[in-house]
Design a protein around this motif. Structure first.
Motif, short mmCIF file in Angstrom:
data_model
loop_
_atom_site.label_atom_id
_atom_site.label_comp_id
_atom_site.label_asym_id
_atom_site.label_seq_id
_atom_site.Cartn_x
_atom_site.Cartn_y
_atom_site.Cartn_z
N ARG A 30 0.86 -1.18 0.00
CA ARG A 30 0.00 0.00 0.00
C ARG A 30 0.89 1.23 0.00
NH1 ARG A 30 -5.00 2.01 0.75
NH2 ARG A 30 -5.32 3.77 2.14
N GLY A 31 0.72 2.07 -0.99
CA GLY A 31 1.48 3.31 -1.07
C GLY A 31 0.70 4.44 -0.43
N GLY A 33 0.85 8.30 -0.18
CA GLY A 33 1.48 9.50 -0.71
C GLY A 33 1.58 10.61 0.30
N ALA A 68 2.66 0.59 -5.77
CA ALA A 68 2.66 1.24 -4.45
C ALA A 68 3.71 2.35 -4.40
CB ALA A 68 2.90 0.22 -3.35
N TYR A 71 2.36 5.47 -5.96
CA TYR A 71 1.44 6.17 -5.07
C TYR A 71 2.18 6.89 -3.94
CZ TYR A 71 -2.97 4.77 -7.08
OH TYR A 71 -4.04 4.63 -7.93
N ASN A 73 4.97 8.29 -4.27
CA ASN A 73 5.44 9.48 -4.94
C ASN A 73 6.78 10.00 -4.41
OD1 ASN A 73 5.30 11.47 -6.88
ND2 ASN A 73 4.05 12.83 -5.63
N GLU A 101 -3.15 -2.10 -12.15
CA GLU A 101 -2.66 -1.89 -10.77
C GLU A 101 -2.81 -3.12 -9.91
OE1 GLU A 101 -4.51 1.60 -9.18
OE2 GLU A 101 -3.40 2.93 -10.52
N GLU A 103 -5.27 -4.42 -8.15
CA GLU A 103 -5.81 -3.99 -6.86
C GLU A 103 -6.48 -5.12 -6.10
OE1 GLU A 103 -8.66 -0.54 -4.95
OE2 GLU A 103 -8.34 -0.61 -7.10
#
Length: 105
Positions: A30-31, A33, A68, A71, A73, A101, A103
């Motif tokens: 899980r990213g 940001g 991830a 996301y 960034n 992605e 998901e």
């Protein structure tokens, strides 16, 4: 009603999880940001000791670490989560605007 909607979504994810394939690495990502985790996230709590936190809603993850990282960034956090048959959610890629992605919710 909201409670009916939540029940239906939860029920659908449980059914999808029964047919979901576990990633070969048994890890999802899980990213987050522009978000740094607070210091207490890393401090052991309880007995036996544990670290981490709790997400109080459906949590979107991906089997692709690269997604991830995008996301996150470069300024955020990537959370790596070990999963097994019980913890895995449903693969919702076929519902996504971005199926690449991969998901898992």
């Amino acid at each position: 009603r909201l409670c009916t909607t939540l029940f239906c979504v939860s029920s659908a994810l449980k059914k999808l999880s029964q047919v979901a394939e576990l990633p070969d690495s048994r890890k999802v990502y899980r990213g987050l940001g522009k978000m740094q985790l607070p210091a207490q996230f890393w401090v052991p709590h309880g007995s036996p000791a544990w670290r981490g936190g709790v997400e109080r809603a459906f949590m979107s993850t991906t089997a692709d670490k690269g997604v991830a990282l995008v996301y996150a960034n470069g300024r955020g956090t990537v959370v790596e989560i070990s999963v097994g048959r019980i913890q895995i959610g449903g693969d919702v890629s076929f519902l996504s605007m971005y199926p690449g992605e991969k998901e898992i919710t």
